[in-house]
Design an enzyme around this catalytic site. Structure first.
Site, mmCIF file in Angstrom:
data_model
loop_
_atom_site.group_PDB
_atom_site.id
_atom_site.type_symbol
_atom_site.label_atom_id
_atom_site.label_comp_id
_atom_site.label_asym_id
_atom_site.label_seq_id
_atom_site.Cartn_x
_atom_site.Cartn_y
_atom_site.Cartn_z
ATOM 1 N N ALA A 69 111.653 -48.868 -47.819
ATOM 2 C CA ALA A 69 112.043 -48.104 -46.630
ATOM 3 C C ALA A 69 110.797 -47.396 -46.121
ATOM 4 O O ALA A 69 110.699 -46.178 -46.120
ATOM 5 C CB ALA A 69 113.141 -47.094 -46.961
ATOM 6 N N CYS A 129 114.299 -54.766 -38.273
ATOM 7 C CA CYS A 129 114.015 -53.818 -39.354
ATOM 8 C C CYS A 129 115.282 -53.033 -39.699
ATOM 9 O O CYS A 129 115.873 -52.388 -38.837
ATOM 10 C CB CYS A 129 112.914 -52.845 -38.951
ATOM 11 S SG CYS A 129 112.612 -51.605 -40.228
ATOM 12 N N LYS A 165 111.685 -62.456 -34.936
ATOM 13 C CA LYS A 165 112.031 -62.267 -36.353
ATOM 14 C C LYS A 165 113.477 -61.823 -36.485
ATOM 15 O O LYS A 165 113.868 -60.783 -35.966
ATOM 16 C CB LYS A 165 111.096 -61.256 -37.016
ATOM 17 C CG LYS A 165 111.287 -61.221 -38.533
ATOM 18 C CD LYS A 165 110.121 -60.545 -39.240
ATOM 19 C CE LYS A 165 110.253 -60.666 -40.750
ATOM 20 N NZ LYS A 165 109.103 -60.070 -41.442
ATOM 21 N N GLY A 218 112.367 -60.515 -51.696
ATOM 22 C CA GLY A 218 111.995 -61.109 -52.978
ATOM 23 C C GLY A 218 112.988 -62.155 -53.441
ATOM 24 O O GLY A 218 113.904 -62.557 -52.715
ATOM 25 N N GLY A 245 111.572 -64.343 -50.262
ATOM 26 C CA GLY A 245 111.618 -64.767 -51.661
ATOM 27 C C GLY A 245 110.770 -65.971 -52.010
ATOM 28 O O GLY A 245 111.005 -66.616 -53.029
ATOM 29 N N GLY A 266 105.148 -62.537 -49.022
ATOM 30 C CA GLY A 266 105.090 -61.092 -49.220
ATOM 31 C C GLY A 266 105.271 -60.725 -50.680
ATOM 32 O O GLY A 266 104.319 -60.449 -51.397
#
Lengths: 313, 266
Positions: A69, A129, A165, A218, A245, A266
């Site tokens: 966050a 976001c 995105k 992830g 991920g 990432g």
């Protein structure tokens, strides 16, 4: 063998692209990633004004993934020109995608207009976001019609390629992608973080993130991200930056077979540090050799049934 | 995994007018120079160096220097809990060093204590040169004396030791050392001081390691908040300990840092 990806007319030397929000605060940091093997990079999302984001703790890992966050901290688009110039000076060969954000469509357009003047190859519109809902409301990408409106508005102010995105937190991501495509998007980036989620410390009896909730990424979200990429591939003709991920080469191949042309990287950095880019590219190369594939584009969408043709969509 | 561990404060030492040392009974297993992210729920989480460290306990010296550290000073008493992520980052290298010269300035002294402790355990020669604004602000003289290291001090007001900078003391000391030994200079403190120390080391053809600090979020090398120009290295992961020679190659070393938003602050 060709590992070079032509994405909306931009040449990426390999399919790995540093995802937005990771190591993207400074131009030197972005260039450090390409020097370690990233094909291209995405800047951290910028808005009009300087933002400090949420107070720490802002980023944690848990078994299976990452929760964050950060809250869209950034120096503000007007202050950031020197970072893009620094990147260009240090990494002249690798493309950079500038991530654009805003509280509303007007601000997103304003940021995009300024980003358009900066030395970036492509604009990524961060419509998804999940960490700023208290301040900005539901992300744009949660509504197909607002996604359409926002994409159209940005399309009018830039000639550079636009990738939108998307959020995985929707009932029909393919529908959202269609609305982006129909209003001028050149590509889709999928997906942003899931959630929001929460982690509580039992000793402190409190959520650990100061913002209490954060976006989850992830390995934990990979099956969902793969399905989202799959759905988008079957809904639109424009290419996809697949992210969510991708930790190792196997994940990367899975994402490309679902329909990703480029891979947003990432969380892999948590597990393999900056050598993750080379690890993923090397694994893709080895797999292509084993399978007798000559061009990386042959991998894209390979998991879809024979006879499935995007051009007939 | 980077979820915090939570420990209760076992005791608190008031080591200077604005620095308290919080003692925790836990074997933190940190390498010398590594740092912890210290979490005060509802406020913030900040990087902190580790001072005294044994198998039974570790010390964190916290100066009242910002909102979070002020809140810790005000609110955290013996028996209260703090959260810790880490230890993170690179550590001091002293394996092949015979004589360690540790230059601490202000609140940079705790990691110098940790290093002196590790090195004396291995029977190495240690000189600590500590600078502070006045005698009241000099840290851990009892613990340095317990280790039996050579302790040289300087104060800005001359209330104890050399009247002036610790870098003056360093230069004076270097003229007297045995150069046949493998000597390395270590430093932690205000960045302008560390620039001077690294330059002195370079001039004297001595190895040097500096401990850097930047605003941090994740602590483990993914967010990019603490990266330095122009190499882009992450102070939380590729640092905080880097060689003085490498530090001097960075145009921002001693010149500027970035704040919470990422904007450059002089």
């Amino acid at each position: 063998m060709n590992l070079n990806v032509n994405f909306c007319g931009i040449q990426f030397p390999n399919p790995t692209v540093l995802a937005s929000g990771y190591l993207g605060v400074t131009g030197a940091s972005l260039a450090n990633c390409t020097s370690k093997g990233a094909g291209g990079v995405t800047s951290k999302t910028l808005l009009m004004k300087e933002r400090t984001g949420h107070a720490n703790p802002t980023i944690l890992t848990f078994p299976g993934g990452v929760i964050n966050a950060v809250g869209l901290s950034g120096e503000g688009i007007g202050n950031a020109k020197h970072e893009f110039e620094k990147y260009r000076e240090l990494a002249p060969e690798n493309p950079i995608i500038g991530s654009v954000g805003g509280h509303d469509i007007d601000e997103i357009v304003e940021v995009a207009q300024i980003m358009d003047e900066y030395p970036v190859d492509m604009l990524e519109l961060n419509f998804s976001c999940p960490n700023v809902e208290g301040e900005m409301g539901k992300p744009i990408a949660c509504d197909p019609l607002i996604t359409a409106q926002a994409t159209k508005a940005v399309r009018q102010v830039t000639k550079k390629p636009i990738t939108v995105k998307l959020s995985p937190n929707v009932p029909d991501i393919g529908l959202v992608a269609k609305h982006a495509e129909a209003n001028g998007a050149d590509a889709i980036t999928a997906v942003n973080t899931m959630g929001p989620g929460m982690v509580i410390d039992i000793q402190m009896r409190r959520p650990i993130l100061t913002n209490k909730v954060g976006g989850v990424s992830g390995h934990a979200i990979k099956p969902i991200a793969v399905r989202c990429v799959w759905d988008i591939y079957r809904s639109v003709k424009i290419p996809i930056i697949a992210t969510g991920g991708v930790i190792n080469g196997r994940d990367a191949l899975e994402m490309m077979m679902a329909g990703g042309s480029l891979l947003g990287i990432g969380s892999a950095i948590v597990y393999h540090d900056l050598k993750c880019f080379d690890m993923i590219t090397d694994k893709i190369r080895a797999f292509m050799e084993e399978e007798g594939l000559n061009d990386i584009s042959e991998l894209v969408g390979l998991a879809h049934e024979e006879g499935f043709d995007r051009d007939k969509l | 995994m980077s979820l915090p561990l939570v420990f209760k404060v076992d005791s608190i030492r008031q080591d200077s007018p604005n620095l308290k040392t919080y003692v925790f009974k836990h074997n933190i297993r940190a390498k010398s120079g590594q740092f912890l992210m210290v979490w005060l729920p509802g406020h913030d989480e900040v990087p902190m160096s580790i001072g005294w460290q044994t198998k039974e306990e570790f010390h964190v010296g916290i100066a009242d220097a910002g909102d979070c550290t002020h809140a810790i000073h005000e609110n955290i008493k013996v028996g209260d809990k703090l959260g810790f992520r880490g230890p993170y980052g690179t550590s001091f290298d002293y394996k092949d060093v015979d004589h360690l010269i540790c230059v601490g300035g202000g609140y940079g002294t705790p990691p110098m204590l940790n290093l002196a402790q590790r090195a004396t355990e291995l029977g190495k020669k240690v000189t600590v040169i500590q600078g502070a604004r006045s005698a009241d602000y000099l840290l851990y003289e009892d613990l340095f004396n317990q280790l039996g290291v050579e302790l040289l001090v300087s104060t800005d007001d001359g209330s104890k030791g050399h009247h002036g900078y610790n870098t003056d003391v360093l230069e004076e000391h270097l003229s007297k050392i045995d150069r046949s030994e493998n000597v390395c200079i270590y430093t932690c403190g205000p960045e302008v001081m560390m620039v001077k120390v690294a330059q002195i080391a370079e001039k004297n053809e001595l190895k040097c390691q500096v401990s850097l600090e930047r605003y941090m979020k994740c602590g483990f090398g993914i967010c990019g908040q603490c990266c330095m120009d122009d190499s882009g290295i992450r102070i939380c992961k590729d640092g905080p300990i880097i060689s003085g020679e490498y530090a001097l190659e960075h145009p921002e070393f001693g010149k500027y840092t970035r704040g919470q938003s990422g904007k450059v602050e002089k």
